[in-house]
Enzyme design. Sequence first.
Site, PDB file in Angstrom:
ATOM      1  N   HIS A 182     -26.676 -13.616  -7.349  1.00 13.02           N
ATOM      2  CA  HIS A 182     -28.036 -13.493  -6.822  1.00 13.02           C
ATOM      3  C   HIS A 182     -28.109 -13.648  -5.304  1.00 13.02           C
ATOM      4  O   HIS A 182     -29.181 -13.513  -4.730  1.00 13.02           O
ATOM      5  CB  HIS A 182     -28.921 -14.550  -7.497  1.00 13.02           C
TER       6      HIS A 182
ATOM      7  N   ASP B 177     -26.521  -9.813 -11.641  1.00  9.97           N
ATOM      8  CA  ASP B 177     -27.383 -10.866 -11.110  1.00  9.97           C
ATOM      9  C   ASP B 177     -28.042 -11.572 -12.279  1.00  9.97           C
ATOM     10  O   ASP B 177     -28.805 -10.968 -13.033  1.00  9.97           O
ATOM     11  CB  ASP B 177     -28.436 -10.242 -10.177  1.00  9.97           C
TER      12      ASP B 177
ATOM     13  N   SER C 298     -34.985 -12.519  -2.751  1.00  9.26           N
ATOM     14  CA  SER C 298     -35.542 -13.035  -3.998  1.00  9.26           C
ATOM     15  C   SER C 298     -37.058 -13.159  -3.909  1.00  9.26           C
ATOM     16  O   SER C 298     -37.755 -12.186  -3.644  1.00  9.26           O
ATOM     17  CB  SER C 298     -34.876 -14.380  -4.326  1.00  9.26           C
TER      18      SER C 298
END
Length: 263
Positions: A245, A217, A95
């Site tokens: 995610h 996601d 991320s």
Amino acid sequence: MKPAKKNNVRQLGNLEGATMIFAHGFGTDQSAWDQVIKAFISNYRIILFDNVGGGKADLESFSPNKYTSLQAYAEDLIAICEAYNVKDAILVGHSVSGMIGLLTAIKRPEFFSKLIMIGASPRYLNDTDYVGGFEQQGLNEIYETMTNNYFAWVSGFSVAAMANPENPQLAESFAATLKAIRPDIAQSVARVIFQSDYRKELQKLNKPTLLLQAKEDIAVPLSVAEYLHKNIKNSKLKVVNAFGHFPHMSAPQEIINEIKQFI
């Protein structure tokens, strides 16, 4: 403050081997990598750390006046790499740490030989000819909910972001690390991440890069991964058989297989 304390740095595995650095995303800490590092710990020196503001990083080191952009986190990663004599390492960033790793690699390319980004995004807001996944009004509502009732927001967001209802313990684990973050810090960090825009930096990266993206996601749509692939030279995009995610937590073997094939 030395990185070891500031970022709760840990070295594991084969300390004589090549180096792999695992960098976690928002709301989690280095424990998010527990299942993945098992596959590499015999052959590699593994470096784990917590981003300032989360996990067991030094709480006093966080200042909303300093951490106003991801560049501040990149400076922390640079300090870690310097302190631990990192060279030609493989960086695995989830991320926001995908972009932190990119910024670090641009500034200090000698640290890394390859980058692996999982669910990374250079911009979360939709823009002209760019689909980031969010409108500003939606983000404002997130910030408001975080302010008014942080723990209620955590409960809902953790389930939606994990997207693995058949394994509720995964969302519970994510919720636990989110709840451990001081609410004002969590909101400050969330704003920095969601309002960021590093699209202009992408073409400056010149390292073999693997982009791993889950099938669905809530935070990063496939269009973002495709944008990264288009704008990062020498990149490879792989959509893994996972949802949510956090595929490194929900489908660790899928991530392990792709990393092994890449490196």
